[in-house]
Enzyme design. Structure first.
Site, short mmCIF file in Angstrom:
data_model
loop_
_atom_site.label_atom_id
_atom_site.label_comp_id
_atom_site.label_asym_id
_atom_site.label_seq_id
_atom_site.Cartn_x
_atom_site.Cartn_y
_atom_site.Cartn_z
N ILE A 1 -66.70 40.64 -10.58
CA ILE A 1 -66.74 41.93 -11.26
C ILE A 1 -68.02 42.06 -12.09
O ILE A 1 -68.68 43.11 -12.08
CB ILE A 1 -65.49 42.07 -12.17
CG1 ILE A 1 -64.22 42.01 -11.32
CG2 ILE A 1 -65.54 43.36 -12.98
CD1 ILE A 1 -62.94 41.78 -12.12
N SER B 1 -56.70 41.82 -19.22
CA SER B 1 -55.84 41.77 -18.02
C SER B 1 -54.45 42.26 -18.41
O SER B 1 -54.04 42.14 -19.56
CB SER B 1 -55.78 40.33 -17.55
OG SER B 1 -54.64 40.11 -16.76
N TYR C 1 -53.34 31.65 -19.79
CA TYR C 1 -54.25 32.77 -19.48
C TYR C 1 -53.78 34.04 -20.22
O TYR C 1 -54.57 34.71 -20.88
CB TYR C 1 -54.26 33.00 -17.97
CG TYR C 1 -55.08 34.19 -17.52
CD1 TYR C 1 -56.47 34.14 -17.48
CD2 TYR C 1 -54.46 35.39 -17.13
CE1 TYR C 1 -57.21 35.23 -17.06
CE2 TYR C 1 -55.21 36.48 -16.71
CZ TYR C 1 -56.58 36.40 -16.67
OH TYR C 1 -57.33 37.48 -16.27
N1 NAP Z 1 -60.09 39.24 -10.48
C1 NAP Z 1 -59.00 39.73 -11.03
O1 NAP Z 1 -58.00 40.03 -10.33
C2 NAP Z 1 -58.93 39.96 -12.52
C3 NAP Z 1 -57.78 40.60 -13.04
C4 NAP Z 1 -57.70 40.83 -14.41
C5 NAP Z 1 -58.74 40.43 -15.24
N2 NAP Z 1 -59.85 39.80 -14.70
C6 NAP Z 1 -60.91 39.37 -15.62
O2 NAP Z 1 -62.16 39.82 -15.15
C7 NAP Z 1 -63.19 38.94 -15.63
C8 NAP Z 1 -64.15 38.60 -14.50
O3 NAP Z 1 -63.43 37.88 -13.53
P1 NAP Z 1 -63.81 37.84 -11.97
O4 NAP Z 1 -62.56 38.17 -11.25
O5 NAP Z 1 -65.04 38.60 -11.69
O6 NAP Z 1 -64.02 36.26 -11.81
P2 NAP Z 1 -65.22 35.37 -11.21
O7 NAP Z 1 -65.79 36.01 -9.98
O8 NAP Z 1 -64.66 34.01 -11.10
O9 NAP Z 1 -66.31 35.43 -12.36
C9 NAP Z 1 -66.15 34.72 -13.54
C10 NAP Z 1 -67.49 34.59 -14.20
O10 NAP Z 1 -67.30 33.91 -15.44
C11 NAP Z 1 -68.30 32.91 -15.56
N3 NAP Z 1 -67.80 31.83 -16.39
C12 NAP Z 1 -66.69 31.08 -16.22
N4 NAP Z 1 -66.61 30.14 -17.17
C13 NAP Z 1 -67.68 30.30 -17.98
C14 NAP Z 1 -68.16 29.64 -19.14
N5 NAP Z 1 -67.53 28.58 -19.66
N6 NAP Z 1 -69.30 30.07 -19.70
C15 NAP Z 1 -69.97 31.12 -19.19
N7 NAP Z 1 -69.58 31.79 -18.10
C16 NAP Z 1 -68.44 31.38 -17.49
C17 NAP Z 1 -68.57 32.44 -14.13
O11 NAP Z 1 -69.87 31.91 -13.97
P3 NAP Z 1 -70.20 30.33 -13.94
O12 NAP Z 1 -69.02 29.65 -13.32
O13 NAP Z 1 -71.46 30.24 -13.16
O14 NAP Z 1 -70.41 29.96 -15.37
C18 NAP Z 1 -68.49 33.78 -13.37
O15 NAP Z 1 -69.73 34.42 -13.38
C19 NAP Z 1 -62.46 37.73 -16.22
O16 NAP Z 1 -62.46 37.83 -17.63
C20 NAP Z 1 -61.04 37.86 -15.69
O17 NAP Z 1 -60.09 37.27 -16.55
C21 NAP Z 1 -59.96 39.57 -13.37
#
Ligand code: NAP
Length: 321
Positions: free
Chosen positions: A49, A173, A201
């Site tokens: 995202i 979320s 979470y």
């Molecule tokens: N996908 C869903 O269905 C969903 C639903 C509800 C809410 N969300 C929320 O949306 C947000 C984005 O999620 P996404 O689905 O796009 O997941 P994603 O593709 O896994 O992206 C997560 C990002 O967070 C970074 N990250 C993780 N740990 C980190 C750390 N310790 N320090 C700095 N960066 C860190 C990762 O980069 P690196 O690993 O390179 O550091 C990655 O760029 C999250 O907050 C998630 O909880 C997602």
């Protein structure tokens, strides 16, 4: 005529599937303001995202700071965005939210390089992460999703205030609603409930929303807003660890359902973009948005006493070293 009768059931099935898929794709951000010279930080902007949010902001001319822990991927993503948008002002900064010293280092680097930040998107997050303790002695889920963004936001508040009308978007979320079931008597229960990875979470996202609520009150006199965005269910790598817990056959059987109901990262980015770009939301603060619309969060995330307790406790946590 006979042919129409024959194909009608198929045509109506396809149309129904299309309508259902459109419905679950959610709202679309309709605003396309010029963001030239506006500096915007997107944590976790290297994948999923966050990467989509960063790309759209770059298309609108913003100076976008992408930060995460993977420098190689981060630099590659900056080039990709430059190539696809023609915007040369895309920067990668190293940031590990699991390390208070990394967050402080990141903040120092931002202050050295920029005079004002227009927006901060606390998007980086983990889901269903195994229990691992960070170097600061917190659960990875709790620190990445809540305590790290809490410290980061505090360190950047002055430079965000300097923009005059900044926006902070915390990516939450629907899982935050489990706060109601947890019904905590004391905030320590939220950071330490780590046996169940889903509950850990949910608790981290509930804390993030309690933070948004209190932050919006703190910033009420300076033109900076703070809101929560729920992206919905989005197909990104964050779900990989969770799906590994499924039986492979069950996973296969669910594929058509997931195709129908789960958003693409671009669709998942829309509510965050709406909160960043809508001119109508200049004075909207302390609210929770889903599908580009304001909606009611779990009432406990608007509990003044709990929000204050958590704020004070979090200040102690980040200052303990
Ligand atoms: N996908 C869903 O269905 C969903 C639903 C509800 C809410 N969300 C929320 O949306 C947000 C984005 O999620 P996404 O689905 O796009 O997941 P994603 O593709 O896994 O992206 C997560 C990002 O967070 C970074 N990250 C993780 N740990 C980190 C750390 N310790 N320090 C700095 N960066 C860190 C990762 O980069 P690196 O690993 O390179 O550091 C990655 O760029 C999250 O907050 C998630 O909880 C997602």
């Amino acid at each position: 005529m006979v042919n129409i009768i024959k194909i009608w059931p198929y045509a109506s099935a396809v149309l129904s599937l299309y309508i259902i898929k459109r419905y679950f794709a959610g709202g679309v951000c309709q605003h396309e303001p010029d963001l030239t010279d506006k500096v915007i930080i997107v944590t976790g902007g290297t994948t999923g995202i966050g990467k989509e949010v960063a790309t759209v902001l770059a298309e609108r001319g913003a100076r976008v700071i992408i930060c995460s822990r993977d420098e190689v991927r981060g630099t590659k993503v900056c080039f990709e965005i430059l190539k696809s948008t023609g915007n040369p002002n895309i920067y990668f900064f190293y940031l590990d939210l699991n390390s208070f010293s990394s967050i402080r280092e990141f903040s120092r680097a931002i202050h050295e390089r920029f005079d004002a930040i227009y927006a901060l998107v606390n998007n980086a997050g983990v889901f269903y992460h195994p229990f691992v303790q960070t170097e600061d002695d917190f659960d990875v889920t709790f620190q990445t999703n809540y305590l790290g963004p809490f410290l980061l936001t505090h360190l950047l508040l002055n430079i965000i205030r300097a923009s005059g009308n900044g926006r902070i978007v915390n990516v939450s979320s629907e899982a935050h609603r489990y706060l109601h079931i947890l019904n905590p008597r004391y905030v320590d229960e939220l950071g330490t409930r780590s046996n169940n990875r889903f509950i850990a979470y949910a608790a981290s996202k509930a804390c993030l929303q309690l933070f948004t609520y209190k932050l919006s009150q703190t910033l009420s006199d300076c033109g900076v807003t703070a809101n929560d965005a729920n992206p919905g269910n989005v197909k990104t790598q964050i779900l990989d660890g969770y799906f590994k817990t499924y039986h492979p056959l069950l996973l296969k059987l669910q594929t058509p359902l997931r195709w129908l109901l789960i958003k693409t990262p671009r669709q998942g980015a829309q509510t965050i973009l709406h909160l960043l770009l809508s001119p109508d939301l200049q004075d909207t603060t302390g609210k929770y948005f889903t599908d580009c619309k304001e909606c009611d969060p779990c009432p406990l995330t608007r509990n003044q006493e709990l929000a204050e307790q958590l704020w004070i406790r979090s200040l102690a946590w980040i200052n303990k070293k």
